[in-house]
Write a protein that holds these residues in place. Structure first.
Motif: not given
Length: 251
Positions: A52, A62-64, A157, A230-234
């Motif tokens: 990320f 990348s954000k995902v 993605k 899948t987004p970074r935090r998740e």
């Protein structure tokens, strides 16, 4: 975006010796290298940095989660080939398959939706032109680099194409190590970091085999529980759970 056509000077199709890297189901605990192996927290931090972040520009980060969703993934070699390069690529692909479960098959050069490796002189790489190819970016990167990869995603993605340029004027030992690095980075682990050592992602190391940390990152990325997009935090929460199982440690 996909790359439609490359103008790379001399191009020669090369057979891999009938290679189709067989599927070996990736799973189970990876044996730890030694007592100095990274902690679970460190692995999650490394994943965040390698997947990320971007050492080149925050805009390129990348954000995902992005990875190849084709299996097998097509791959071709062209340019100034010699047997050493073919053997090195075959060896690296086998290791990537053992760790990730992703298979590879040989395709014709310039095939869309595949990994294309070009073995060229530095001058030839600096003169590469083609649709959706940023020539100025390539020229800037190749001033000091031995190898360079470009990955194309559509949508964000899904990795749909990768181009790897190898400077054949470099020593074979360095080409061997940079081939492993670029192949793995083109799988969806694009960034470099000297905080992770020993590792193919560190500019201070020149490995020809994946380190323990490298294997964990690649195994986790291609675990089916970590979904593309899948987004970074998740994603980092899922990464921690998967990595704990891969490393055989308590979550």
């Amino acid at each position: 975006m996909t790359q439609r056509r490359m103008l790379v000077g001399r191009a020669r199709k090369v057979a891999f010796g009938g290679i189709v890297v067989a599927a070996i189901v990736a799973g189970g605990v990876l044996a730890r290298a030694d007592s100095a192996s990274p902690s679970l927290r460190q692995i999650v931090s490394y994943f965040n940095t390698i997947v990320f972040a971007s050492e080149l520009s925050p805009e390129m980060a990348s954000k995902v989660v992005a990875k190849w969703q084709d299996n097998p993934v097509g791959i071709s070699l062209s340019g100034r080939i010699k047997p050493f390069y073919i053997k090195a690529v075959e060896r690296h692909l086998r290791e990537i398959t053992r760790v990730s479960g992703v298979r590879f098959k040989q395709v014709k050069p310039n095939t869309p939706n595949a990994i294309s490796l070009y073995f060229l002189t530095r001058a030839e790489i600096m003169n590469v032109k083609g649709k959706n190819v940023d020539s100025r970016f390539i020229q800037a990167q190749m001033l000091h680099a031995r190898c360079l990869f470009l990955a194309y995603r559509k949508p964000e993605k899904r990795i749909v194409r990768a181009l790897i340029f190898v400077n054949v004027e470099a020593p074979d030992a360095l080409i061997d190590s940079c081939l492993l690095e670029e192949l793995v980075q083109s799988m969806g682990l694009p960034n470099d970091s000297n905080n992770l050592r020993p590792s193919i992602f560190s500019d201070l190391d020149h490995l020809t085999r994946l380190s323990y940390s490298d294997k964990v990152l690649l195994r986790v990325l291609y675990d089916p529980r970590l979904k593309p997009g899948t987004p970074r935090r998740e994603a980092l929460g899922i990464v921690a759970k998967i990595a704990a199982q891969v490393m055989g440690v308590k979550y």
